[in-house]
Design a protein around this motif. Sequence first.
Motif, PDB file in Angstrom:
ATOM      1  N   THR A 279      31.103  55.740  65.947  1.00  8.85           N
ATOM      2  CA  THR A 279      32.272  56.366  65.351  1.00  8.85           C
ATOM      3  C   THR A 279      31.833  57.464  64.417  1.00  8.85           C
ATOM      4  O   THR A 279      30.680  57.506  63.960  1.00  8.85           O
ATOM      5  CB  THR A 279      33.114  55.330  64.581  1.00  8.85           C
ATOM      6  N   LYS A 280      32.759  58.355  64.096  1.00  9.57           N
ATOM      7  CA  LYS A 280      32.429  59.454  63.191  1.00  9.57           C
ATOM      8  C   LYS A 280      32.055  58.933  61.812  1.00  9.57           C
ATOM      9  O   LYS A 280      31.112  59.406  61.184  1.00  9.57           O
ATOM     10  CB  LYS A 280      33.615  60.414  63.089  1.00  9.57           C
ATOM     11  N   ASN A 281      32.791  57.929  61.348  1.00  8.86           N
ATOM     12  CA  ASN A 281      32.517  57.357  60.040  1.00  8.86           C
ATOM     13  C   ASN A 281      31.603  56.159  60.216  1.00  8.86           C
ATOM     14  O   ASN A 281      32.031  55.064  60.509  1.00  8.86           O
ATOM     15  CB  ASN A 281      33.834  56.943  59.370  1.00  8.86           C
ATOM     16  N   GLU A 282      30.340  56.380  60.060  1.00  9.13           N
ATOM     17  CA  GLU A 282      29.378  55.313  60.310  1.00  9.13           C
ATOM     18  C   GLU A 282      29.421  54.244  59.225  1.00  9.13           C
ATOM     19  O   GLU A 282      28.836  53.173  59.382  1.00  9.13           O
ATOM     20  CB  GLU A 282      27.968  55.894  60.421  1.00  9.13           C
ATOM     21  N   ARG A 283      30.114  54.499  58.137  1.00  7.86           N
ATOM     22  CA  ARG A 283      30.203  53.508  57.069  1.00  7.86           C
ATOM     23  C   ARG A 283      31.243  52.449  57.391  1.00  7.86           C
ATOM     24  O   ARG A 283      31.280  51.406  56.762  1.00  7.86           O
ATOM     25  CB  ARG A 283      30.574  54.195  55.741  1.00  7.86           C
ATOM     26  N   ALA A 284      32.101  52.725  58.371  1.00  5.70           N
ATOM     27  CA  ALA A 284      33.169  51.775  58.713  1.00  5.70           C
ATOM     28  C   ALA A 284      32.622  50.691  59.620  1.00  5.70           C
ATOM     29  O   ALA A 284      32.044  50.968  60.664  1.00  5.70           O
ATOM     30  CB  ALA A 284      34.309  52.505  59.418  1.00  5.70           C
ATOM     31  N   ASN A 285      32.809  49.456  59.206  1.00  7.65           N
ATOM     32  CA  ASN A 285      32.386  48.322  60.023  1.00  7.65           C
ATOM     33  C   ASN A 285      33.513  47.823  60.929  1.00  7.65           C
ATOM     34  O   ASN A 285      33.255  47.257  61.981  1.00  7.65           O
ATOM     35  CB  ASN A 285      31.904  47.179  59.139  1.00  7.65           C
ATOM     36  N   LEU A 286      34.754  48.028  60.487  1.00  2.00           N
ATOM     37  CA  LEU A 286      35.896  47.558  61.253  1.00  2.00           C
ATOM     38  C   LEU A 286      36.596  48.737  61.919  1.00  2.00           C
ATOM     39  O   LEU A 286      36.828  49.775  61.295  1.00  2.00           O
ATOM     40  CB  LEU A 286      36.890  46.818  60.357  1.00  2.00           C
ATOM     41  N   VAL A 287      36.942  48.558  63.193  1.00  2.00           N
ATOM     42  CA  VAL A 287      37.623  49.607  63.951  1.00  2.00           C
ATOM     43  C   VAL A 287      38.771  48.981  64.735  1.00  2.00           C
ATOM     44  O   VAL A 287      38.882  47.759  64.858  1.00  2.00           O
ATOM     45  CB  VAL A 287      36.657  50.315  64.926  1.00  2.00           C
ATOM     46  N   TYR A 288      39.626  49.849  65.285  1.00  2.00           N
ATOM     47  CA  TYR A 288      40.743  49.432  66.128  1.00  2.00           C
ATOM     48  C   TYR A 288      40.533  49.992  67.530  1.00  2.00           C
ATOM     49  O   TYR A 288      40.187  51.162  67.682  1.00  2.00           O
ATOM     50  CB  TYR A 288      42.075  49.931  65.561  1.00  2.00           C
ATOM     51  N   ALA A 289      40.768  49.161  68.520  1.00  2.00           N
ATOM     52  CA  ALA A 289      40.624  49.605  69.905  1.00  2.00           C
ATOM     53  C   ALA A 289      41.922  50.248  70.377  1.00  2.00           C
ATOM     54  O   ALA A 289      43.018  49.803  70.024  1.00  2.00           O
ATOM     55  CB  ALA A 289      40.265  48.436  70.800  1.00  2.00           C
ATOM     56  N   ILE A 290      41.774  51.299  71.162  1.00  2.00           N
ATOM     57  CA  ILE A 290      42.929  51.932  71.805  1.00  2.00           C
ATOM     58  C   ILE A 290      42.596  52.128  73.281  1.00  2.00           C
ATOM     59  O   ILE A 290      41.418  52.170  73.661  1.00  2.00           O
ATOM     60  CB  ILE A 290      43.290  53.284  71.158  1.00  2.00           C
ATOM     61  N   LYS A 291      43.629  52.250  74.089  1.00  2.00           N
ATOM     62  CA  LYS A 291      43.435  52.511  75.512  1.00  2.00           C
ATOM     63  C   LYS A 291      44.241  53.743  75.901  1.00  2.00           C
ATOM     64  O   LYS A 291      45.432  53.852  75.573  1.00  2.00           O
ATOM     65  CB  LYS A 291      43.866  51.314  76.362  1.00  2.00           C
ATOM     66  N   VAL A 292      43.552  54.663  76.593  1.00  2.00           N
ATOM     67  CA  VAL A 292      44.159  55.929  76.984  1.00  2.00           C
ATOM     68  C   VAL A 292      44.126  56.020  78.508  1.00  2.00           C
ATOM     69  O   VAL A 292      43.071  55.841  79.124  1.00  2.00           O
ATOM     70  CB  VAL A 292      43.412  57.124  76.363  1.00  2.00           C
ATOM     71  N   ARG A 293      45.259  56.293  79.103  1.00  2.00           N
ATOM     72  CA  ARG A 293      45.357  56.433  80.550  1.00  2.00           C
ATOM     73  C   ARG A 293      45.061  57.883  80.939  1.00  2.00           C
ATOM     74  O   ARG A 293      45.671  58.816  80.395  1.00  2.00           O
ATOM     75  CB  ARG A 293      46.743  56.024  81.025  1.00  2.00           C
ATOM     76  N   VAL A 294      44.097  58.066  81.868  1.00  2.00           N
ATOM     77  CA  VAL A 294      43.654  59.408  82.243  1.00  2.00           C
ATOM     78  C   VAL A 294      43.717  59.547  83.766  1.00  2.00           C
ATOM     79  O   VAL A 294      43.165  58.711  84.491  1.00  2.00           O
ATOM     80  CB  VAL A 294      42.216  59.695  81.754  1.00  2.00           C
ATOM     81  N   LYS A 295      44.380  60.616  84.234  1.00  2.00           N
ATOM     82  CA  LYS A 295      44.432  60.896  85.667  1.00  2.00           C
ATOM     83  C   LYS A 295      43.070  61.385  86.131  1.00  2.00           C
ATOM     84  O   LYS A 295      42.484  62.300  85.554  1.00  2.00           O
ATOM     85  CB  LYS A 295      45.498  61.962  85.951  1.00  2.00           C
ATOM     86  N   ASN A 296      42.547  60.760  87.168  1.00  2.00           N
ATOM     87  CA  ASN A 296      41.197  61.072  87.649  1.00  2.00           C
ATOM     88  C   ASN A 296      41.244  62.148  88.728  1.00  2.00           C
ATOM     89  O   ASN A 296      41.997  62.048  89.695  1.00  2.00           O
ATOM     90  CB  ASN A 296      40.543  59.808  88.205  1.00  2.00           C
ATOM     91  N   ASP A 297      40.428  63.169  88.546  1.00  2.00           N
ATOM     92  CA  ASP A 297      40.327  64.227  89.549  1.00  2.00           C
ATOM     93  C   ASP A 297      39.142  64.019  90.483  1.00  2.00           C
ATOM     94  O   ASP A 297      38.792  64.892  91.270  1.00  2.00           O
ATOM     95  CB  ASP A 297      40.221  65.593  88.869  1.00  2.00           C
ATOM     96  N   GLY A 298      38.517  62.859  90.378  1.00  3.52           N
ATOM     97  CA  GLY A 298      37.373  62.551  91.219  1.00  3.52           C
ATOM     98  C   GLY A 298      36.052  62.614  90.485  1.00  3.52           C
ATOM     99  O   GLY A 298      35.051  62.041  90.937  1.00  3.52           O
ATOM    100  N   PHE A 299      36.037  63.264  89.317  1.00  4.09           N
ATOM    101  CA  PHE A 299      34.793  63.392  88.567  1.00  4.09           C
ATOM    102  C   PHE A 299      34.575  62.239  87.590  1.00  4.09           C
ATOM    103  O   PHE A 299      33.446  61.959  87.193  1.00  4.09           O
ATOM    104  CB  PHE A 299      34.782  64.723  87.796  1.00  4.09           C
TER     105      PHE A 299
END
Length: 311
Positions: A279-299
């Motif tokens: 993560t950008k903030n390396e001092r943070a020990n706790l994080v939240y998970a997120i899920k992002v839906r992405v259309k795949n173009d084959g790559f």
Amino acid sequence: MRKSILYGLASIFLMAACETKDDYDASGNFEADEVVVSAQQTGQLLSFSVLEGAQLKEGENIGQIDVKIPELQKQQAEAAIAALKQKTGSPKDQTKVASRQLAVQESQLAQQIRERKRTENLVKADAATQKQLDDIDAAIDQMQKQINVTRQQIKLYNYNSATQNRGILSEQSPLAVTAKQYQEQINRGQIINPLTGLVLTRYALKGEMTAIGKPLYKIANVDTLTLKAYITGDKLSQIKNGQTVKIRIDQGEKDYKTYAGQIYWISSKAEFTPKTIQTKNERANLVYAIKVRVKNDGFLKIGMYGEVIFI
């Protein structure tokens, strides 16, 4: 002086490059819903046309497991049902004879009734005795009783035949269920692909023996992938479900390839930063998970690293 300027410009470009490289809000890896397709029948794989990397369609028949034994068992159950039907009887022959007898008796009764009326008139004219009339009445009563007996016999023939047939046909229902069970086993010998997607791994080959529950291949729909990323708590106020974000992946050493993504899940509780996630903030020990839906173009590939930028 000129060297100092050059060194200064190089430092600025280096700092800008570093800032650009770290200019993202979350990062993670792409994943997909992977389905392991298993055998639903035990037997030899007579055919199995699955190749790794192949694109399969939902409902496509891709293989056949040997189902000779349940086919024979189904034939045996169907033969038993046919034999039961041959055991059933019809009361037609018995009731036919009794019905003819009943017709004769009813005709004789009608004749006796006519004879009684004639005799009754003769008695009134003193041309016949009362005993003659009484004898005719007795004959009529006897004939009526015989008719009632014959009618009861016809009903009894029908009842006995129906009872016997019900007893025989009662065995047919469980046999029919058994035949359906064998047909279901036969149907499960066909390997039907459950979803449209890409074959990731093949676990079996044609000619091998398989068993119920044994994995045959793994498939996933990669038309749309999920980027599971992690953010620090201070970023939560910037996102919501349904929000559009920018996704980027590495394209060469310096360039990025970007995609449009949509957040569809945000974890309701924090967790410790996974070891594989930076993560950008390396001092943070706790994080939240997120899920992002992405259309795949084959790559995009499963397991590929990606970055999320909130827009």
